[in-house]
Enzyme design. Structure first.
Site, PDB file in Angstrom:
ATOM      1  N   SER A 198      -2.477  -2.114  58.479  1.00  0.00           N
ATOM      2  CA  SER A 198      -1.377  -1.760  58.128  1.00  0.00           C
ATOM      3  C   SER A 198      -1.478  -1.405  57.172  1.00  0.00           C
ATOM      4  O   SER A 198      -1.987   0.317  56.404  1.00  0.00           O
ATOM      5  CB  SER A 198      -0.189  -3.025  58.186  1.00  0.00           C
ATOM      6  OG  SER A 198       0.702  -1.936  58.502  1.00  0.00           O
ATOM      7  N   ASP A 304       1.509  -2.091  69.651  1.00  0.00           N
ATOM      8  CA  ASP A 304       2.216  -1.637  68.538  1.00  0.00           C
ATOM      9  C   ASP A 304       3.470  -0.922  68.407  1.00  0.00           C
ATOM     10  O   ASP A 304       3.336  -0.217  68.403  1.00  0.00           O
ATOM     11  CB  ASP A 304       0.482  -1.450  67.171  1.00  0.00           C
ATOM     12  CG  ASP A 304       1.461  -1.806  65.761  1.00  0.00           C
ATOM     13  OD1 ASP A 304       1.881  -2.333  65.591  1.00  0.00           O
ATOM     14  OD2 ASP A 304       0.110  -2.385  65.129  1.00  0.00           O
ATOM     15  N   HIS A 335       1.098  -6.398  66.579  1.00  0.00           N
ATOM     16  CA  HIS A 335       0.494  -5.921  65.205  1.00  0.00           C
ATOM     17  C   HIS A 335       0.008  -6.169  64.576  1.00  0.00           C
ATOM     18  O   HIS A 335       0.515  -7.555  63.658  1.00  0.00           O
ATOM     19  CB  HIS A 335       1.840  -4.955  64.352  1.00  0.00           C
ATOM     20  CG  HIS A 335       1.805  -4.783  62.889  1.00  0.00           C
ATOM     21  ND1 HIS A 335       0.902  -3.277  63.522  1.00  0.00           N
ATOM     22  CD2 HIS A 335       1.708  -4.679  61.401  1.00  0.00           C
ATOM     23  CE1 HIS A 335       1.082  -2.815  61.639  1.00  0.00           C
ATOM     24  NE2 HIS A 335       1.502  -3.710  61.095  1.00  0.00           N
TER      25      HIS A 335
END
Length: 651
Positions: A198, A304, A335
């Site tokens: 991320s 995601d 995610h």
């Protein structure tokens, strides 16, 4: 399509120091053969654990002194005693104190002297015994670092780049935050690999895009490649807040008290109009892909809905165009880190990747398939290139059907119009559940049942010519596989995984740093349709110059929506649908108005990449009936529109 390059054979490190280091990492029985794998020959319990503060050369908090970022280091003691240098695995993150890393939200912990005791994730436990140093960098403005968080901008990127420079003898570091003695990185050869999920992976992208010397490889997991595309999709806002909210979310209390100017600049530079401003241009790493020298091992979830697959296609293609060595894993998850959806294979592959890229070991990973794609839960296929060779774009055209609102999708040009009214209460799953049923909120176009499997691979584009009855309007375009399947339940809180109670261990542990993590399993659901890809746009941004304008009611505008990249097989007997609608609830914010939109079908079409191109689509739809079977059902819960996600959020 840009020309894609395969891996080139690794040029072994040609230094005596490198050869000596390699030899010590092998098991004794293998020391006389060509090295294939680093071995856990060093003590983790006796590893050096220390902290330094690296000078960034910036003064983002405007206190008159250069900002220093905290760097926590775990490295094997034995090489240093013998005067040998080791490579570095680095994770630069804003989350080490506010939110934690990984599925179990681990935070850094320290001893009374301020040295690291617990480093989140398994990297140090596993790789330090194998002869790597593991470095955790607190981004500027977070945890123990000076400065301010600027959400992917100069301060964020320089936080990590300055550390790479220091590791390569080009920067300054000190033993304390405010003073102290100079600290030298004489224990490393400077060869650095950055990794992270991320925001962490985003910083790896950003640092690679500077072309910094010494950064040999990056492993961005579910990472952003352009911050504009995190907050907007062609002018359509994706969240009800901007980067100033995210900065405030992760900043340390000290930074929050001193960074009001940066917060204001973030707010003013990111207007909710969706216009492209200099703030966004600075945070677009795709534009700087030509500077990338590091190899890239990219991992992303095709479902995601936080950091969407839109961040994969342009970055991947830009890297390919510039001849960057690449490898990719694409999962069916949301995610989620690969440690939590394919753990044993991930640790093994990551180990061999770092051995190859940082130690120069000829372990064959460069001759393995470039791409791993999860075709069904825990079922993976490989390909020597991605998208596969032979992939070509087919132009699919919508046409009116026997009933208004439900048309056909094929190769022949349609005509006439379809009209629908934006209903912000509905989402893509609502539309897909009634893809072949007339509803006032969308226009759907469906093929007949396929006579053979049809594989989509890459990014699609949907060009829409439409008029709106109001000055503002948003558009969504969604590709849907209509047919029963069992998929990872990406819309569940776990985004496709379930966390179990049993633990497995990945390296040695200490009292303050366990290598044992809860196991996970695929969380699946039975569905009657699967969303394959989606894209959104504000019709007021039709000019494509980064600026929106009010619409003239009744006037026709043409805009091309960029759909996220994907890799999906529509099986024989299923149907492929294109849905065009307004607000996709929970994924984009609604416009100021509630418009009725009219599509000009003669000037509306989808460009979809199929393996085999147009011919493959023609074969798969040849002789199929275009009449629609019974209405499909909604099998996946729609995303929660009240759940504000942040890039590093873990489940």
């Amino acid at each position: 399509m840009p020309k894609r390059t395969r891996f080139t054979p690794w040029r072994p490190l040609a230094t005596a120091a490198a050869a000596a280091l390699t030899a010590t990492l092998l098991a004794p029985a293998a020391a006389h053969a060509a090295p294939r794998e680093s071995r856990p020959v060093h003590s983790y319990d006796d590893a050096v654990r220390e902290a330094v503060w690296v000078d960034t050369g910036l003064d983002e908090d405007r206190d008159g002194t250069s900002d220093r970022v905290a760097v926590d280091i775990v490295r094997p003691r034995e090489p240093a005693r013998q005067g040998r240098e080791v490579p570095v695995i680095m994770d630069a993150s804003p989350y080490y104190s506010c939110c934690g890393r990984g599925n179990e939200s681990q935070k850094k912990t320290y001893d009374a002297d301020g040295d690291i005791v617990g480093m989140p994730l398994f990297y140090d436990n596993y790789f330090v015994p194998r002869g790597y140093a593991v470095v955790g960098v607190d981004l500027a403005g977070t945890n123990r670092s000076d400065g301010c968080v600027d959400v992917g901008g100069r301060s964020d990127v320089q936080s990590a780049k300055a550390v790479v420079d220091w590791l390569n003898g080009r920067g300054r570091a000190y033993t304390t935050r405010t003073g102290g003695e100079r600290a030298e990185a004489d224990w490393t050869n400077g060869r650095t690999g950055m990794i992270g999920k991320s925001w962490d992976g985003t910083i790896a992208n950003g640092v690679a895009a500077t072309g910094v010397e010494g950064l040999e490889t990056i492993v961005p997991i579910a990472a952003i490649s352009s911050w504009y595309d995190y907050y907007f999709s062609q002018g359509a806002p994706l969240y009800d807040s901007g980067p100033d909210w995210l900065s405030d979310y992760v900043e340390s209390p000290d930074a929050r008290a001193r960074c009001a100017t940066v917060q204001r600049e973030l707010a003013e530079g990111a207007p909710r109009t969706g216009d492209l401003t200099p703030l966004w241009t600075e945070r677009d790493y795709v534009r700087a892909a030509k500077k990338v020298k590091a190899s890239v091992f990219l991992v992303h979830g095709m479902q995601d809905l936080n950091v969407r697959m839109r961040h994969v296609g342009p970055w991947w293609d830009a890297l390919a165009k510039n001849g960057v060595q690449r490898k990719i894993w694409l999962s069916q998850t949301g995610h989620v880190d690969p440690f939590d959806f394919r753990r044993a294979d991930w640790v093994d592959t990551l180990h061999r990747w770092f051995d190859h890229e940082l130690l120069g070991l000829d372990n064959g990973i460069d001759r393995e398939p470039m791409a791993d794609v999860e075709r069904a839960p825990d079922q993976w296929v490989t390909a020597p290139a991605w998208p596969p060779r032979g992939t070509g774009t087919a132009t699919l055209r919508p046409a009116r059907g026997t009933e208004p609102g439900v048309g056909t999708l094929g190769l022949r040009q349609g005509d006439g119009t379809e009209t629908f009214t934006d209903d912000p209460r509905l989402s893509e799953t609502d539309w897909a559940a009634r893809a072949d049923t007339p509803t006032p909120d969308k226009a759907g176009f469906v093929t007949g049942p396929l006579t053979r499997d049809l594989r989509l691979s890459g990014a699609s584009r949907v060009t829409v010519t439409a008029s709106a009855g109001t000055p503002t309007a948003h558009l969504s375009a969604v590709l849907v596989d209509l047919g029963p399947d069992t998929i990872r339940d990406y819309a569940d809180d776990g985004e496709g995984i379930t966390t179990l109670t049993d633990r497995t261990c990945w390296g040695p542990s200490t009292a303050g740093d366990s290598s044992c993590y809860k196991e996970t399993a695929a969380r699946t659901t039975d569905v009657d349709h699967t969303i394959v890809s989606r894209g959104w746009a504000d019709l007021g941004h039709h000019a494509g110059d980064g600026r929106g304008e009010p619409l003239t009611p009744g006037e026709r505008y043409t805009i091309t929506l960029d759909l996220a990249a994907t890799d999906h097989v529509v099986p024989e007997g299923h149907r492929l649908a294109l849905i065009v609608a307004g607000t996709d609830r929970g994924l984009i914010d609604p416009p100021a108005d509630t418009p009725a939109l009219t599509l000009d079908l003669a000037r509306t079409f989808a460009q979809v990449p199929f393996v085999g191109g147009t011919a493959a689509f023609a074969r798969a739809t040849a002789g199929s009936r275009t009449t629609a079977p019974a209405t499909v059902l909604d099998g996946v819960r729609r995303p929660d529109p009240t759940a504000h996600r942040v890039p590093g959020e873990t489940r």
